[in-house]
Design a protein around this motif. Structure first.
Motif, PDB file in Angstrom:
ATOM      1  N   TYR A  55      89.905 -85.342   8.511  1.00  3.76           N
ATOM      2  CA  TYR A  55      90.604 -86.572   8.102  1.00  3.76           C
ATOM      3  C   TYR A  55      91.597 -87.039   9.160  1.00  3.76           C
ATOM      4  O   TYR A  55      92.756 -87.336   8.866  1.00  3.76           O
ATOM      5  CB  TYR A  55      91.317 -86.399   6.761  1.00  3.76           C
ATOM      6  CG  TYR A  55      90.441 -85.895   5.645  1.00  3.76           C
ATOM      7  CD1 TYR A  55      89.219 -86.501   5.365  1.00  3.76           C
ATOM      8  CD2 TYR A  55      90.824 -84.807   4.883  1.00  3.76           C
ATOM      9  CE1 TYR A  55      88.411 -86.032   4.344  1.00  3.76           C
ATOM     10  CE2 TYR A  55      90.014 -84.336   3.860  1.00  3.76           C
ATOM     11  CZ  TYR A  55      88.810 -84.952   3.593  1.00  3.76           C
ATOM     12  OH  TYR A  55      88.014 -84.483   2.590  1.00  3.76           O
ATOM     13  N   THR A  74      92.796 -96.127  13.373  1.00  3.01           N
ATOM     14  CA  THR A  74      91.386 -95.823  13.128  1.00  3.01           C
ATOM     15  C   THR A  74      91.149 -95.678  11.634  1.00  3.01           C
ATOM     16  O   THR A  74      92.090 -95.574  10.853  1.00  3.01           O
ATOM     17  CB  THR A  74      90.989 -94.483  13.784  1.00  3.01           C
ATOM     18  OG1 THR A  74      91.769 -93.430  13.201  1.00  3.01           O
ATOM     19  CG2 THR A  74      91.186 -94.518  15.275  1.00  3.01           C
ATOM     20  N   ASP A  75      89.887 -95.653  11.267  1.00  2.64           N
ATOM     21  CA  ASP A  75      89.530 -95.173   9.948  1.00  2.64           C
ATOM     22  C   ASP A  75      89.610 -93.656  10.006  1.00  2.64           C
ATOM     23  O   ASP A  75      89.760 -93.072  11.089  1.00  2.64           O
ATOM     24  CB  ASP A  75      88.116 -95.619   9.578  1.00  2.64           C
ATOM     25  CG  ASP A  75      88.057 -97.121   9.277  1.00  2.64           C
ATOM     26  OD1 ASP A  75      89.052 -97.668   8.780  1.00  2.64           O
ATOM     27  OD2 ASP A  75      87.000 -97.722   9.551  1.00  2.64           O
ATOM     28  N   PHE A  77      88.374 -89.915  10.255  1.00  2.00           N
ATOM     29  CA  PHE A  77      87.206 -89.292  10.884  1.00  2.00           C
ATOM     30  C   PHE A  77      87.473 -87.806  11.050  1.00  2.00           C
ATOM     31  O   PHE A  77      88.615 -87.352  10.998  1.00  2.00           O
ATOM     32  CB  PHE A  77      86.886 -89.943  12.234  1.00  2.00           C
ATOM     33  CG  PHE A  77      87.961 -89.776  13.272  1.00  2.00           C
ATOM     34  CD1 PHE A  77      87.908 -88.730  14.187  1.00  2.00           C
ATOM     35  CD2 PHE A  77      89.042 -90.654  13.335  1.00  2.00           C
ATOM     36  CE1 PHE A  77      88.909 -88.570  15.135  1.00  2.00           C
ATOM     37  CE2 PHE A  77      90.040 -90.501  14.283  1.00  2.00           C
ATOM     38  CZ  PHE A  77      89.971 -89.460  15.179  1.00  2.00           C
ATOM     39  N   ASP A  78      86.425 -87.040  11.252  1.00  3.47           N
ATOM     40  CA  ASP A  78      86.513 -85.606  11.526  1.00  3.47           C
ATOM     41  C   ASP A  78      86.046 -85.368  12.959  1.00  3.47           C
ATOM     42  O   ASP A  78      85.173 -86.078  13.467  1.00  3.47           O
ATOM     43  CB  ASP A  78      85.611 -84.801  10.585  1.00  3.47           C
ATOM     44  CG  ASP A  78      85.973 -84.957   9.119  1.00  3.47           C
ATOM     45  OD1 ASP A  78      87.133 -85.302   8.831  1.00  3.47           O
ATOM     46  OD2 ASP A  78      85.100 -84.738   8.274  1.00  3.47           O
ATOM     47  N   VAL A  79      86.623 -84.366  13.590  1.00  9.29           N
ATOM     48  CA  VAL A  79      86.188 -84.009  14.943  1.00  9.29           C
ATOM     49  C   VAL A  79      86.162 -82.486  15.048  1.00  9.29           C
ATOM     50  O   VAL A  79      87.136 -81.801  14.744  1.00  9.29           O
ATOM     51  CB  VAL A  79      87.057 -84.687  16.039  1.00  9.29           C
ATOM     52  CG1 VAL A  79      88.508 -84.314  15.932  1.00  9.29           C
ATOM     53  CG2 VAL A  79      86.526 -84.417  17.423  1.00  9.29           C
ATOM     54  N   HIS A  85      84.797 -88.153  20.769  1.00  8.15           N
ATOM     55  CA  HIS A  85      84.277 -89.357  20.124  1.00  8.15           C
ATOM     56  C   HIS A  85      84.874 -90.581  20.793  1.00  8.15           C
ATOM     57  O   HIS A  85      85.981 -90.541  21.312  1.00  8.15           O
ATOM     58  CB  HIS A  85      84.684 -89.425  18.644  1.00  8.15           C
ATOM     59  CG  HIS A  85      84.034 -88.437  17.755  1.00  8.15           C
ATOM     60  ND1 HIS A  85      82.698 -88.466  17.429  1.00  8.15           N
ATOM     61  CD2 HIS A  85      84.541 -87.376  17.089  1.00  8.15           C
ATOM     62  CE1 HIS A  85      82.411 -87.483  16.602  1.00  8.15           C
ATOM     63  NE2 HIS A  85      83.526 -86.793  16.391  1.00  8.15           N
ATOM     64  N   LEU A  87      85.680 -94.209  19.239  1.00  4.04           N
ATOM     65  CA  LEU A  87      85.707 -94.861  17.934  1.00  4.04           C
ATOM     66  C   LEU A  87      86.373 -96.231  18.009  1.00  4.04           C
ATOM     67  O   LEU A  87      87.310 -96.421  18.778  1.00  4.04           O
ATOM     68  CB  LEU A  87      86.489 -94.002  16.940  1.00  4.04           C
ATOM     69  CG  LEU A  87      85.962 -92.603  16.691  1.00  4.04           C
ATOM     70  CD1 LEU A  87      87.006 -91.782  15.957  1.00  4.04           C
ATOM     71  CD2 LEU A  87      84.688 -92.665  15.883  1.00  4.04           C
ATOM     72  N   CYS A 118      96.123 -85.096  11.239  1.00  3.26           N
ATOM     73  CA  CYS A 118      94.918 -84.526  10.652  1.00  3.26           C
ATOM     74  C   CYS A 118      95.292 -83.364   9.746  1.00  3.26           C
ATOM     75  O   CYS A 118      96.464 -82.981   9.649  1.00  3.26           O
ATOM     76  CB  CYS A 118      93.928 -84.070  11.721  1.00  3.26           C
ATOM     77  SG  CYS A 118      94.405 -82.567  12.614  1.00  3.26           S
TER      78      CYS A 118
END
Length: 161
Positions: A55, A74-75, A77-79, A85, A87, A118
């Motif tokens: 998140y 950003t929206d 996202f997971d990394v 990435h 984005l 996160c």
């Protein structure tokens, strides 16, 4: 008994440190025409840690004279570890972080402020601020600091979108 408690606490701490995420990112390609953002750009993000960053939210603000602030975020996202990435970001209204949320003096001044937030799989919350130590918080630590409330407010609004 005290030695056993200390040993368990050290093992838990070692495990958390070994598998924590470390998010690094940069905002690229923002184009403006006067005070209009014509292209909000993209972010390039990487997780250099050994644990997944769940998140994630990257957030940038900058201003100009007259008190006008710009916000790019950003929206969620997971990394994964050792993953990168590129984005898209969007410009949306929102809460501009103050010094306490950003963790640096002058964050609300006219220079850019970049933050990343996160969670990890153990329930820890993280704040990444360039050139500052990573901040970590978990619910057992007591009341949430303002930066966690800031992240959660965006998290709640984005997960509903």
């Amino acid at each position: 008994a005290d030695a056993n408690k200390q040993t368990i606490a050290e093992i838990q701490s070692d495990r958390e440190l070994e598998y924590r995420p470390y998010v690094s990112w940069r905002l690229i390609g923002v184009n403006m025409n006067g005070t209009q953002i014509t292209d909000p750009g993209r972010i390039e993000v990487a997780n250099y840690g050994r644990g997944p960053a769940i998140y994630c939210l990257c957030h940038a603000t900058w201003g100009q004279s007259g008190g006008t602030y710009y916000l790019a975020t950003t929206d969620l996202f997971d990394v994964s570890p050792n993953e990168t990435h590129s984005l898209p970001v969007s410009t949306r209204g929102g809460w501009v972080p103050d010094d306490e949320i950003a963790g640096v003096q002058g964050a609300s001044a006219l220079f850019p402020c970049r933050l990343a937030f996160c969670k990890d799989q153990l329930g820890n919350f993280y704040r990444f601020t360039p050139y500052e130590p990573t901040q970590q918080w978990r619910e057992e630590a007591g009341p949430a600091p303002r930066w966690v409330l800031f992240y959660q407010s965006y998290y709640d609004s984005l997960k509903k979108a």
